[in-house]
Design an enzyme around this catalytic site. Structure first.
Site, PDB file in Angstrom:
ATOM      1  N   ASN A   9      14.186  65.394   9.857  1.00  0.00           N
ATOM      2  CA  ASN A   9      14.691  64.623  10.993  1.00  0.00           C
ATOM      3  C   ASN A   9      15.853  63.771  10.484  1.00  0.00           C
ATOM      4  O   ASN A   9      15.636  62.777   9.820  1.00  0.00           O
ATOM      5  CB  ASN A   9      13.561  63.746  11.545  1.00  0.00           C
ATOM      6  CG  ASN A   9      14.025  62.863  12.687  1.00  0.00           C
ATOM      7  OD1 ASN A   9      15.161  62.978  13.153  1.00  0.00           O
ATOM      8  ND2 ASN A   9      13.146  61.980  13.134  1.00  0.00           N
ATOM      9  N   LYS A  11      17.815  61.961  12.118  1.00  0.00           N
ATOM     10  CA  LYS A  11      18.008  60.739  12.913  1.00  0.00           C
ATOM     11  C   LYS A  11      19.499  60.555  13.233  1.00  0.00           C
ATOM     12  O   LYS A  11      20.204  61.546  13.397  1.00  0.00           O
ATOM     13  CB  LYS A  11      17.385  59.537  12.186  1.00  0.00           C
ATOM     14  CG  LYS A  11      15.926  59.824  11.772  1.00  0.00           C
ATOM     15  CD  LYS A  11      15.172  58.648  11.284  1.00  0.00           C
ATOM     16  CE  LYS A  11      13.754  59.052  10.932  1.00  0.00           C
ATOM     17  NZ  LYS A  11      12.925  57.931  10.498  1.00  0.00           N
ATOM     18  N   HIS A  94       8.929  60.430  18.936  1.00  0.00           N
ATOM     19  CA  HIS A  94       9.097  59.737  17.659  1.00  0.00           C
ATOM     20  C   HIS A  94       8.922  58.228  17.871  1.00  0.00           C
ATOM     21  O   HIS A  94       9.332  57.684  18.895  1.00  0.00           O
ATOM     22  CB  HIS A  94      10.479  60.044  17.071  1.00  0.00           C
ATOM     23  CG  HIS A  94      10.570  59.625  15.644  1.00  0.00           C
ATOM     24  ND1 HIS A  94      10.765  58.312  15.268  1.00  0.00           N
ATOM     25  CD2 HIS A  94      10.445  60.331  14.492  1.00  0.00           C
ATOM     26  CE1 HIS A  94      10.767  58.238  13.946  1.00  0.00           C
ATOM     27  NE2 HIS A  94      10.577  59.446  13.450  1.00  0.00           N
ATOM     28  N   GLU A  96      10.475  55.788  16.782  1.00  0.00           N
ATOM     29  CA  GLU A  96      11.720  55.056  17.040  1.00  0.00           C
ATOM     30  C   GLU A  96      12.122  55.195  18.506  1.00  0.00           C
ATOM     31  O   GLU A  96      12.678  54.272  19.105  1.00  0.00           O
ATOM     32  CB  GLU A  96      12.830  55.565  16.101  1.00  0.00           C
ATOM     33  CG  GLU A  96      12.576  55.112  14.665  1.00  0.00           C
ATOM     34  CD  GLU A  96      13.052  56.064  13.588  1.00  0.00           C
ATOM     35  OE1 GLU A  96      13.850  56.962  13.869  1.00  0.00           O
ATOM     36  OE2 GLU A  96      12.595  55.903  12.443  1.00  0.00           O
ATOM     37  N   GLU A 166       2.731  60.288  12.234  1.00  0.00           N
ATOM     38  CA  GLU A 166       3.647  59.434  11.487  1.00  0.00           C
ATOM     39  C   GLU A 166       3.220  57.977  11.650  1.00  0.00           C
ATOM     40  O   GLU A 166       3.602  57.323  12.646  1.00  0.00           O
ATOM     41  CB  GLU A 166       5.081  59.603  12.005  1.00  0.00           C
ATOM     42  CG  GLU A 166       5.641  60.998  11.852  1.00  0.00           C
ATOM     43  CD  GLU A 166       7.173  60.991  11.819  1.00  0.00           C
ATOM     44  OE1 GLU A 166       7.727  61.425  10.809  1.00  0.00           O
ATOM     45  OE2 GLU A 166       7.799  60.529  12.787  1.00  0.00           O
ATOM     46  N   GLY A 172      10.245  55.102   6.640  1.00  0.00           N
ATOM     47  CA  GLY A 172      11.421  54.441   6.076  1.00  0.00           C
ATOM     48  C   GLY A 172      11.103  53.238   5.213  1.00  0.00           C
ATOM     49  O   GLY A 172      11.991  52.479   4.836  1.00  0.00           O
ATOM     50  N   SER A 212       7.845  58.449   4.640  1.00  0.00           N
ATOM     51  CA  SER A 212       8.159  58.287   3.215  1.00  0.00           C
ATOM     52  C   SER A 212       7.666  59.449   2.344  1.00  0.00           C
ATOM     53  O   SER A 212       7.217  59.233   1.213  1.00  0.00           O
ATOM     54  CB  SER A 212       7.623  56.953   2.688  1.00  0.00           C
ATOM     55  OG  SER A 212       8.242  55.884   3.372  1.00  0.00           O
TER      56      SER A 212
HETATM   57  P1  13P Z   1      11.101  58.719   6.319  1.00  0.00           P
HETATM   58  O1  13P Z   1      10.796  59.992   5.629  1.00  0.00           O
HETATM   59  O2  13P Z   1      12.493  58.206   6.069  1.00  0.00           O
HETATM   60  O3  13P Z   1      10.046  57.668   6.069  1.00  0.00           O
HETATM   61  O4  13P Z   1      11.070  58.992   7.902  1.00  0.00           O
HETATM   62  C1  13P Z   1       9.993  59.695   8.438  1.00  0.00           C
HETATM   63  C2  13P Z   1      10.300  60.025   9.832  1.00  0.00           C
HETATM   64  O5  13P Z   1      10.427  59.158  10.689  1.00  0.00           O
HETATM   65  C3  13P Z   1      10.511  61.447  10.182  1.00  0.00           C
HETATM   66  O6  13P Z   1      10.554  61.633  11.551  1.00  0.00           O
END
Ligand code: 13P
Length: 249
Positions: A9, A11, A94, A96, A166, A172, A212
């Site tokens: 992803n 983003k 997601h 976010e 997740e 992150g 992560s």
């Molecule tokens: P990270 O791998 O940067 O923690 O992000 C995970 C994520 O949100 C994938 O959709």
């Protein structure tokens, strides 16, 4: 056997040139595992990414879409638009999107319906916040997210659904769930699915872990029996790191 999937992803990262460069590097990597590989660039680069990966085993997927067919929704993208450029899979829910764009279980249920009606595959994301886990509520939160957005579907729809657990506190942050925490939650999710739809569905849906995941922890996480792959953020922006994770199976 359930499909192994590793999806990157991206983003809101990478313009056109960076997208071209990263895809060129990804195509040079050797895949030694059986995992399906997906990347999710931003909307403006989907067409280009789709064209550049045509001769490869990398599938290009979207990070989001609207539930309506078309109409007065300024700034939004429909399932039909994605399909018109060859995109077959969409990430929905997601954290976010939930946190910054007010996506709710109800709006996500509509988006899932639209995707299924359009014969698209959905990577459906969910996961608890740190406060939920501290209070011991993580299973209840996850169960509600799944029930509210998916349990109106018929069993057949799950052929087109991939789940992605997740935990928000692991995204992150560099703090990943332990392999045991991931396994416990994935087993719970599978049990929840089986409780509603029977073991056939429970056993056949791929459940990805996200939060992560890095080259140095992927192998241990993917070794757990109910972890069928990963949804990768930061580490998907570097071709070698991403493929180290793909090849961790
Ligand atoms: P990270 O791998 O940067 O923690 O992000 C995970 C994520 O949100 C994938 O959709």
């Amino acid at each position: 056997m359930r499909k192994h999937i590793v999806a990157g992803n991206w983003k809101m990262n990478n313009g056109l040139i960076q997208t071209e460069t990263l895809i060129a590097e990804l195509k040079k990597q050797e895949k030694t595992s059986d995992a399906e590989v997906m990347i999710a660039p931003t909307f403006t680069n989907l067409w280009h990414a789709f064209q550049s990966t045509k001769q490869s085993s990398i599938e290009v997927v979207a990070q989001n879409m609207h539930f309506a067919k078309n109409g007065a929704y300024t700034g939004e993208i429909s399932a039909g638009m994605l399909k018109s450029i060859g995109i077959q899979t969409v990430i929905l829910g997601h954290s976010e999107r939930r946190a910054y764009f007010n996506e709710t279980d109800e709006s996500l249920a509509q988006k899932v319906d639209t995707a299924i009606e359009n014969d698209m595959r959905v990577i459906f994301c969910f996961g608890e916040e740190l406060s939920d886990r501290k209070a011991g509520n993580e299973e209840a939160v996850v169960e509600n997210q799944i029930k509210n957005a998916l349990f109106h579907l018929g069993a057949d729809a799950f052929k087109n659904i991939v789940l992605a657990y997740e935990p928000v506190w692991a995204i992150g942050t560099g703090e990943t769930a332990t392999p045991e925490q991931a396994q416990d939650m994935h087993a719970f999710i599978r049990k929840t699915l089986a409780g509603k739809y029977g073991n056939d569905v429970g056993d056949s849906v791929s459940i990805l872990y996200g939060g992560s995941v890095k080259p140095n922890n992927a192998k241990e996480i993917f070794s757990k029996p109910d972890v069928d792959g990963g949804l990768i953020g930061g580490a998907s922006l570097k071709a070698e790191d991403f493929f180290a994770i793909v090849n961790a199976f």
